[in-house]
Design a protein around this motif. Structure first.
Motif, PDB file in Angstrom:
ATOM      1  N   GLU A  69      51.995  21.335 -71.318  1.00  0.00           N
ATOM      2  CA  GLU A  69      52.766  20.625 -70.298  1.00  0.00           C
ATOM      3  C   GLU A  69      54.263  20.668 -70.606  1.00  0.00           C
ATOM      4  O   GLU A  69      55.087  20.888 -69.723  1.00  0.00           O
ATOM      5  N   ALA A  70      54.617  20.476 -71.853  1.00  0.00           N
ATOM      6  CA  ALA A  70      56.032  20.512 -72.246  1.00  0.00           C
ATOM      7  C   ALA A  70      56.620  21.901 -72.038  1.00  0.00           C
ATOM      8  O   ALA A  70      57.752  22.042 -71.559  1.00  0.00           O
ATOM      9  N   ARG A  72      55.538  24.230 -69.895  1.00  0.00           N
ATOM     10  CA  ARG A  72      55.641  24.472 -68.460  1.00  0.00           C
ATOM     11  C   ARG A  72      56.830  23.712 -67.878  1.00  0.00           C
ATOM     12  O   ARG A  72      57.559  24.235 -67.029  1.00  0.00           O
ATOM     13  N   GLY A  73      57.042  22.467 -68.340  1.00  0.00           N
ATOM     14  CA  GLY A  73      58.144  21.667 -67.819  1.00  0.00           C
ATOM     15  C   GLY A  73      59.502  22.241 -68.187  1.00  0.00           C
ATOM     16  O   GLY A  73      60.462  22.157 -67.427  1.00  0.00           O
ATOM     17  N   THR A  74      59.599  22.852 -69.347  1.00  0.00           N
ATOM     18  CA  THR A  74      60.871  23.407 -69.830  1.00  0.00           C
ATOM     19  C   THR A  74      61.087  24.854 -69.378  1.00  0.00           C
ATOM     20  O   THR A  74      62.166  25.230 -68.964  1.00  0.00           O
ATOM     21  N   TRP A  75      60.027  25.645 -69.471  1.00  0.00           N
ATOM     22  CA  TRP A  75      60.151  27.083 -69.233  1.00  0.00           C
ATOM     23  C   TRP A  75      59.359  27.587 -68.033  1.00  0.00           C
ATOM     24  O   TRP A  75      59.267  28.791 -67.816  1.00  0.00           O
ATOM     25  N   GLY A  76      58.809  26.673 -67.230  1.00  0.00           N
ATOM     26  CA  GLY A  76      57.936  27.057 -66.122  1.00  0.00           C
ATOM     27  C   GLY A  76      58.549  28.089 -65.173  1.00  0.00           C
ATOM     28  O   GLY A  76      57.855  28.993 -64.695  1.00  0.00           O
TER      29      GLY A  76
END
Length: 79
Positions: A69-70, A72-76
């Motif tokens: 999740e982290a 995806r949230g940063t590098w999605g």
């Protein structure tokens, strides 16, 4: 992080002396050996729980979902 558990044993002793009715430990990384874990139990620590970042008998929480999740949230946008 729990290595041998010496500091944790000292802390548990203080908590129990101050009237705590029980002590449990939660950590990100548990490197303690089976002998170390036995010493923690004998010292009044009822249960030790850790993430799965280090394999062992104390694993109680998986880190992969939180890390995914982290990421995806940063590098999605780049994935």
């Amino acid at each position: 992080m729990i290595s041998t558990g010496g500091t944790l044993l000292h802390s548990a002793a203080q908590l129990l002396a101050a009237g705590a009715t029980g002590v449990e430990a939660v950590t990100a990384h548990c490197l303690a050996s089976h002998d170390d874990l036995a010493r923690l139990k004998a010292g009044g620590i009822e249960r030790v729980r850790a993430t799965d970042t280090v394999a062992g008998p104390t694993v109680a929480a998986a880190m992969a979902p939180a890390l995914a999740e982290a990421i995806r949230g940063t590098w999605g946008a780049y994935l």
